[in-house]
Design a protein around this motif. Structure first.
Motif, PDB file in Angstrom:
ATOM      1  N   GLN A  44      -6.876  44.787 -15.348  1.00 28.68           N
ATOM      2  CA  GLN A  44      -5.841  44.478 -16.329  1.00 28.68           C
ATOM      3  C   GLN A  44      -4.471  44.672 -15.689  1.00 28.68           C
ATOM      4  OE1 GLN A  44      -6.244  46.478 -19.969  1.00 28.68           O
ATOM      5  NE2 GLN A  44      -4.343  45.727 -20.814  1.00 28.68           N
ATOM      6  N   GLY A  48       1.136  45.395 -18.504  1.00 27.18           N
ATOM      7  CA  GLY A  48       1.064  44.195 -19.323  1.00 27.18           C
ATOM      8  C   GLY A  48       1.452  42.929 -18.592  1.00 27.18           C
ATOM      9  N   TYR A  49       2.725  42.574 -18.553  1.00 24.71           N
ATOM     10  CA  TYR A  49       3.138  41.237 -18.139  1.00 24.71           C
ATOM     11  C   TYR A  49       3.806  41.294 -16.776  1.00 24.71           C
ATOM     12  CZ  TYR A  49       5.215  36.625 -18.672  1.00 24.71           C
ATOM     13  OH  TYR A  49       5.578  35.328 -18.525  1.00 24.71           O
ATOM     14  N   GLN A  53       9.357  38.043 -18.737  1.00 25.82           N
ATOM     15  CA  GLN A  53       9.648  38.611 -20.043  1.00 25.82           C
ATOM     16  C   GLN A  53       9.597  37.488 -21.081  1.00 25.82           C
ATOM     17  OE1 GLN A  53      10.010  41.779 -20.707  1.00 25.82           O
ATOM     18  NE2 GLN A  53       9.714  42.317 -18.553  1.00 25.82           N
ATOM     19  N   PRO A  74      -2.115  45.308 -29.108  1.00 27.42           N
ATOM     20  CA  PRO A  74      -1.173  45.221 -27.979  1.00 27.42           C
ATOM     21  C   PRO A  74      -1.829  44.742 -26.694  1.00 27.42           C
ATOM     22  CG  PRO A  74      -0.885  47.276 -29.179  1.00 27.42           C
ATOM     23  CD  PRO A  74      -2.112  46.636 -29.732  1.00 27.42           C
ATOM     24  N   ASN A  75      -3.113  45.061 -26.517  1.00 31.08           N
ATOM     25  CA  ASN A  75      -3.819  44.610 -25.322  1.00 31.08           C
ATOM     26  C   ASN A  75      -3.940  43.092 -25.297  1.00 31.08           C
ATOM     27  OD1 ASN A  75      -5.162  45.265 -22.898  1.00 31.08           O
ATOM     28  ND2 ASN A  75      -7.162  45.067 -23.883  1.00 31.08           N
ATOM     29  N   SER A  78      -0.522  41.718 -24.365  1.00 29.84           N
ATOM     30  CA  SER A  78      -0.291  41.913 -22.942  1.00 29.84           C
ATOM     31  C   SER A  78      -1.003  40.856 -22.121  1.00 29.84           C
ATOM     32  CB  SER A  78      -0.780  43.314 -22.540  1.00 29.84           C
ATOM     33  OG  SER A  78      -0.692  43.500 -21.145  1.00 29.84           O
ATOM     34  N   TRP A  79      -2.249  40.579 -22.476  1.00 36.85           N
ATOM     35  CA  TRP A  79      -3.003  39.569 -21.748  1.00 36.85           C
ATOM     36  C   TRP A  79      -2.440  38.173 -21.979  1.00 36.85           C
ATOM     37  CZ3 TRP A  79      -5.843  39.151 -17.732  1.00 36.85           C
ATOM     38  CH2 TRP A  79      -6.498  40.289 -17.240  1.00 36.85           C
ATOM     39  N   ARG A  81       0.627  37.291 -22.503  1.00 39.88           N
ATOM     40  CA  ARG A  81       1.842  37.125 -21.707  1.00 39.88           C
ATOM     41  C   ARG A  81       1.508  36.958 -20.225  1.00 39.88           C
ATOM     42  NH1 ARG A  81       5.580  41.853 -24.522  1.00 39.88           N
ATOM     43  NH2 ARG A  81       5.842  40.802 -26.532  1.00 39.88           N
ATOM     44  N   ALA A  82       0.484  37.668 -19.771  1.00 41.09           N
ATOM     45  CA  ALA A  82       0.096  37.558 -18.366  1.00 41.09           C
ATOM     46  C   ALA A  82      -0.502  36.190 -18.053  1.00 41.09           C
ATOM     47  CB  ALA A  82      -0.910  38.660 -18.022  1.00 41.09           C
TER      48      ALA A  82
END
Length: 239
Positions: A44, A48-49, A53, A74-75, A78-79, A81-82
């Motif tokens: 992961q 997060g990202y 941004q 939130p996970n 985060s994913w 955005r990635a």
């Protein structure tokens, strides 16, 4: 009724809707980018990202959104955005393919990524937004849990024997010859079924079984079908 799905695996079949609704709750284990004990690849993204941004005016189509929407894991955010490489607030099949890996460290196939995008692209845009991605996130996690259960030697791939066991426990009464055909279709050289092929094959089997049952009104496991009905059935299950 040869070939029909019965009651399913006692721990649940990711392609079916369990009591309480599906997509359901996120199972333990995280997203396929996380490193489980024993050889499934990826990690992961820390924090997060990586390197980008959200848009100044908001993210994922939500004006002013800079954090996590209410009720959203939130996970998952985060994913999202990635994976959203162009920071558009949408994820397409190509971006998804860049983010997902099999236990053999190979990328998910284009077919599998398109299929998963199509499953959750409710507005038919060819991509998925944050909310749709949350459903996909849970969907993939459920399939990973099933895959790991049947990967008895924890090799990161499933062989023909393990696939036969998986299909039987999911309730399908399929012959060894047919299972051998599935393996040769997805992995003619290695004879090892990767996670993405496992997901694709199971979804296709489920779709075809459901379509077959609609024609098998007497539940005999045998149908008579005309040419155009067959063509309709085939095209309906093409990714």
């Amino acid at each position: 009724m040869s070939g029909y799905q019965g009651y399913g695996h006692p721990q649940g079949y990711p392609g079916q809707q369990p009591p309480g609704g599906y997509p359901g709750q996120q199972p333990p284990g995280g997203y396929p980018g996380q490193q489980p004990p024993g050889g499934y690849p990826g990690q992961q993204p820390p924090g997060g990202y990586p390197g980008q941004q959200p848009h100044p005016g908001g993210y994922g189509g939500q004006p002013g959104y800079q954090g996590v929407p209410p009720g959203m894991d939130p996970n998952v955010v985060s994913w999202f955005r990635a994976v959203d490489q162009d920071n558009s607030g949408q994820i397409n099949a190509h971006e998804l393919g860049q983010a997902l890996q099999n236990g053999s460290w190979s990328k998910f196939s284009d077919e599998s990524c398109k299929m998963m995008i199509n499953l959750f692209d409710h507005d038919h845009t060819g991509s998925i937004n944050l909310q749709e991605f949350g459903q996909l996130f849970n969907f993939i996690n459920q399939w990973i849990e099933a895959y790991r259960r049947f990967d008895k030697d924890n090799s990161g791939t499933i062989n023909e024997t393990e696939l036969m066991s998986a299909l039987q426990q999911m309730g399908y009464n399929l012959s060894p010859q047919f299972v051998g055909y599935l393996v040769s279709k997805f992995a003619p050289r290695t004879r090892q079924v990767t996670l993405d092929n496992f997901i694709v094959s199971n979804i296709q089997i489920q779709r075809l079984t459901s379509a077959f049952r609609k024609h098998d009104t007497q539940m005999k496991g045998v149908i008579t079908i005309n040419y155009e009905d067959f063509m309709t059935l085939a095209f309906a299950n093409v990714v």
